[in-house]
Motif scaffolding. Structure first.
Motif, PDB file in Angstrom:
ATOM      1  N   TYR A 130       0.809  -1.110  -0.005  1.00 17.09           N
ATOM      2  CA  TYR A 130      -0.105   0.031  -0.278  1.00 17.09           C
ATOM      3  C   TYR A 130       0.780   1.055   0.045  1.00 17.09           C
ATOM      4  N   MET A 131       0.641   2.127  -1.013  1.00 20.01           N
ATOM      5  CA  MET A 131       1.529   3.314  -1.272  1.00 20.01           C
ATOM      6  C   MET A 131       0.603   4.519  -0.952  1.00 20.01           C
ATOM      7  N   ILE A 132       1.530   5.669  -0.565  1.00 23.57           N
ATOM      8  CA  ILE A 132       0.954   6.853  -0.438  1.00 23.57           C
ATOM      9  C   ILE A 132       1.870   7.990  -1.045  1.00 23.57           C
ATOM     10  N   PRO A 136       6.820  15.021   2.905  1.00 27.29           N
ATOM     11  CA  PRO A 136       7.978  15.879   2.529  1.00 27.29           C
ATOM     12  C   PRO A 136       9.146  15.508   3.071  1.00 27.29           C
ATOM     13  N   GLN A 137       9.091  14.463   3.890  1.00 24.93           N
ATOM     14  CA  GLN A 137      10.470  14.080   4.449  1.00 24.93           C
ATOM     15  C   GLN A 137      10.767  12.981   3.447  1.00 24.93           C
ATOM     16  N   HIS A 138      10.272  12.390   2.431  1.00 22.70           N
ATOM     17  CA  HIS A 138      10.453  11.346   1.538  1.00 22.70           C
ATOM     18  C   HIS A 138      10.090  11.870   0.109  1.00 22.70           C
ATOM     19  N   SER A 139      10.436  12.983  -0.309  1.00 20.69           N
ATOM     20  CA  SER A 139       9.969  13.490  -1.448  1.00 20.69           C
ATOM     21  C   SER A 139      10.077  12.708  -2.881  1.00 20.69           C
ATOM     22  N   LEU A 140      11.256  11.932  -2.751  1.00 24.04           N
ATOM     23  CA  LEU A 140      11.589  11.070  -4.216  1.00 24.04           C
ATOM     24  C   LEU A 140      10.655   9.903  -4.075  1.00 24.04           C
ATOM     25  N   GLY A 141      10.080   9.515  -3.075  1.00 27.15           N
ATOM     26  CA  GLY A 141       9.404   8.317  -3.134  1.00 27.15           C
ATOM     27  C   GLY A 141      10.229   6.805  -3.068  1.00 27.15           C
ATOM     28  N   ASP A 142       9.586   5.657  -3.270  1.00 22.89           N
ATOM     29  CA  ASP A 142      10.219   4.461  -3.263  1.00 22.89           C
ATOM     30  C   ASP A 142      10.026   3.811  -4.519  1.00 22.89           C
ATOM     31  N   PHE A 143       8.611   3.656  -5.034  1.00 23.66           N
ATOM     32  CA  PHE A 143       8.224   2.904  -5.973  1.00 23.66           C
ATOM     33  C   PHE A 143       7.443   3.430  -6.946  1.00 23.66           C
ATOM     34  N   GLN A 144       7.367   3.168  -8.362  1.00 19.84           N
ATOM     35  CA  GLN A 144       6.403   3.633  -9.178  1.00 19.84           C
ATOM     36  C   GLN A 144       5.078   2.607  -9.351  1.00 19.84           C
ATOM     37  N   LEU A 145       3.804   2.980  -9.629  1.00 20.40           N
ATOM     38  CA  LEU A 145       2.782   2.025  -9.600  1.00 20.40           C
ATOM     39  C   LEU A 145       2.523   2.142 -11.244  1.00 20.40           C
ATOM     40  N   LYS A 146       2.728   1.059 -11.850  1.00 19.99           N
ATOM     41  CA  LYS A 146       2.673   0.820 -13.240  1.00 19.99           C
ATOM     42  C   LYS A 146       0.823   0.525 -13.475  1.00 19.99           C
ATOM     43  N   GLU A 147       0.805   0.769 -14.873  1.00 15.06           N
ATOM     44  CA  GLU A 147      -0.825   0.556 -15.246  1.00 15.06           C
ATOM     45  C   GLU A 147      -1.449  -0.888 -15.049  1.00 15.06           C
ATOM     46  N   ASP A 148      -0.500  -1.711 -14.714  1.00 14.08           N
ATOM     47  CA  ASP A 148      -0.833  -3.068 -14.600  1.00 14.08           C
ATOM     48  C   ASP A 148      -1.082  -3.643 -13.199  1.00 14.08           C
ATOM     49  N   THR A 163       5.554  10.730 -10.481  1.00 17.47           N
ATOM     50  CA  THR A 163       5.001   9.152 -10.554  1.00 17.47           C
ATOM     51  C   THR A 163       5.329   8.504  -9.306  1.00 17.47           C
ATOM     52  N   ALA A 164       6.358   8.593  -8.570  1.00 19.19           N
ATOM     53  CA  ALA A 164       6.977   7.603  -7.535  1.00 19.19           C
ATOM     54  C   ALA A 164       5.912   7.900  -6.365  1.00 19.19           C
ATOM     55  N   LEU A 165       5.884   6.852  -5.661  1.00 16.98           N
ATOM     56  CA  LEU A 165       5.260   6.950  -4.433  1.00 16.98           C
ATOM     57  C   LEU A 165       5.967   6.355  -3.289  1.00 16.98           C
ATOM     58  N   THR A 166       5.464   6.605  -2.121  1.00 15.60           N
ATOM     59  CA  THR A 166       6.319   5.875  -0.844  1.00 15.60           C
ATOM     60  C   THR A 166       5.171   4.846  -0.260  1.00 15.60           C
ATOM     61  N   SER A 202       2.960  -6.456  -6.372  1.00 14.56           N
ATOM     62  CA  SER A 202       1.662  -5.415  -6.800  1.00 14.56           C
ATOM     63  C   SER A 202       1.668  -4.169  -5.847  1.00 14.56           C
ATOM     64  N   GLY A 203       0.746  -3.218  -6.227  1.00 19.96           N
ATOM     65  CA  GLY A 203       0.625  -2.438  -5.130  1.00 19.96           C
ATOM     66  C   GLY A 203      -0.631  -1.336  -5.719  1.00 19.96           C
ATOM     67  N   GLU A 204      -0.965  -0.522  -4.727  1.00 21.04           N
ATOM     68  CA  GLU A 204      -2.191   0.317  -4.870  1.00 21.04           C
ATOM     69  C   GLU A 204      -1.866   1.547  -3.904  1.00 21.04           C
ATOM     70  N   GLN A 205      -2.292   2.815  -4.550  1.00 15.49           N
ATOM     71  CA  GLN A 205      -2.186   3.796  -3.670  1.00 15.49           C
ATOM     72  C   GLN A 205      -3.281   4.078  -2.842  1.00 15.49           C
ATOM     73  N   LEU A 206      -3.110   4.386  -1.479  1.00 13.78           N
ATOM     74  CA  LEU A 206      -4.064   4.998  -0.463  1.00 13.78           C
ATOM     75  C   LEU A 206      -4.244   6.319  -0.686  1.00 13.78           C
ATOM     76  N   HIS A 207      -5.397   6.833  -0.547  1.00 13.89           N
ATOM     77  CA  HIS A 207      -5.653   8.283  -0.306  1.00 13.89           C
ATOM     78  C   HIS A 207      -6.245   8.753   1.084  1.00 13.89           C
ATOM     79  N   ASN A 208      -5.695   7.955   2.100  1.00 10.12           N
ATOM     80  CA  ASN A 208      -6.341   8.151   3.512  1.00 10.12           C
ATOM     81  C   ASN A 208      -5.329   8.967   4.155  1.00 10.12           C
ATOM     82  N   LYS A 209      -5.445   9.377   5.314  1.00  6.00           N
ATOM     83  CA  LYS A 209      -4.594  10.090   6.216  1.00  6.00           C
ATOM     84  C   LYS A 209      -3.607   9.241   6.856  1.00  6.00           C
TER      85      LYS A 209
END
Length: 232
Positions: A130-132, A136-148, A163-166, A202-209
C-alpha cells in the motif's frame, strides 16, 4: 487472515523519548501508539496478531500481557538482537500463515485512518504494498505504480517525483516471498526490490490520512490529528 505488527525497532529518530520507553508505547494523546493498531485490527475483524519485540522488550511484553484489554489473540515474538523488518517476519512465518495464505504486516510507527478490513485477501504476486503520496520527508518516493498494478523501482531524480510513491508500511505478504531466505537480519526493503525487478510485487495507492510517527516533530502532528478527531 492473520496480522503482524513490527515493533522491535530502537526508534533512534525519536531522540530521548525512546531511551527508556519502546517506540510502540510512546503515547499519542495518552494512548500508546501500538494501541491504535490493535483497536483498528480488532474493529476490522482480525483475531490473531503477532508482535515482535526487542528494544526494551520487557515493557512492551508487560503492557501486552497485563494492560491490553482488547479481544485479540496476541502472540509475542521476542528477538534478543533485532532481526530488522524482514528477519522479524521470517522468524514468525510459521505462525503467520496457514496453507501459504497471505498475511498483513504493519509498521508500528505509522498511523492512518485506512480500514484494515479493506485489505486484499488474495493477491496475484508475492506481495502487495500500500503506497501513499510522497510526504515532505521522503519527496522522491520508493516505487512507481505501473498501469498493470505492479510496481517498479522509482528513479531517484526530481523528474520522477510526479509518478513515484512512498511505501506506507502496510503490506500483504505471502510465505513465497521468503522462499530463499535464511534466519538472520535483513530488511523487507531488500526483498521488495529483488522481486519488484522480477515483476512479482503489486501495489495500490491509498488516499487516506497517514503519518510516519518516526520523529518528535511528526509525533506532534499525530497528536494534533487525533485531537482534531476528538473535537469533531
Amino acid at each position: 487472515m492473520k496480522a503482524m505488527i513490527l515493533a522491535a525497532g530502537r526508534g533512534r529518530r525519536m531522540q530521548h523519548l525512546t531511551e527508556t520507553v519502546p517506540k510502540p508505547l510512546i503515547p499519542v494523546l495518552n494512548k500508546p501508539l501500538i494501541e491504535y493498531h490493535l483497536e483498528n485490527l480488532q474493529q476490522a475483524g482480525f483475531t490473531t496478531v503477532i508482535i515482535n519485540v526487542s528494544w526494551l522488550a520487557n515493557q512492551l511484553e508487560e503492557y501486552l500481557n497485563q494492560q491490553y484489554t482488547g479481544n485479540l489473540n496476541i502472540k509475542i515474538y521476542p528477538e534478543i538482537d533485532a532481526l530488522e523488518t524482514g528477519g522479524g517476519v521470517f522468524s514468525a512465518l510459521g505462525e503467520l500463515s496457514d496453507n501459504d495464505a497471505p498475511f498483513l504486516v504493519v509498521n508500528s510507527d505509522v498511523m492512518s485512518d485506512f480500514n484494515y478490513a479493506d485489505v486484499k485477501r488474495e493477491i496475484t504476486g508475492l506481495a502487495h504494498l500500500y503506497m501513499i503520496k510522497n510526504p515532505p520527508q521522503h519527496s522522491l518516493g520508493d516505487f512507481q505504480l505501473k498501469e498493470d498494478g505492479f510496481l517498479a523501482i522509482a528513479e531517484k531524480t526530481p523528474n520522477a517525483t510526479s509518478t513515484a510513491l512512498t511505501f506506507s508500511g502496510i503490506s500483504i505478504l505471502t510465505p513465497k516471498l521468503f522462499a530463499d531466505c535464511t534466519m538472520g537480519k535483513f530488511s523487507l526493503a531488500e526483498l521488495f526490490k529483488k522481486y519488484i525487478l522480477k515483476g512479482l510485487i503489486s501495489g495500490e495507492q491509498l488516499h487516506n490520512k497517514w503519518i510516519d510517527v518516526g520523529t518528535v516533530e511528526r509525533l506532534a502532528l499525530a497528536e494534533e490529528w487525533q485531537r482534531s478527531l476528538q473535537e469533531v
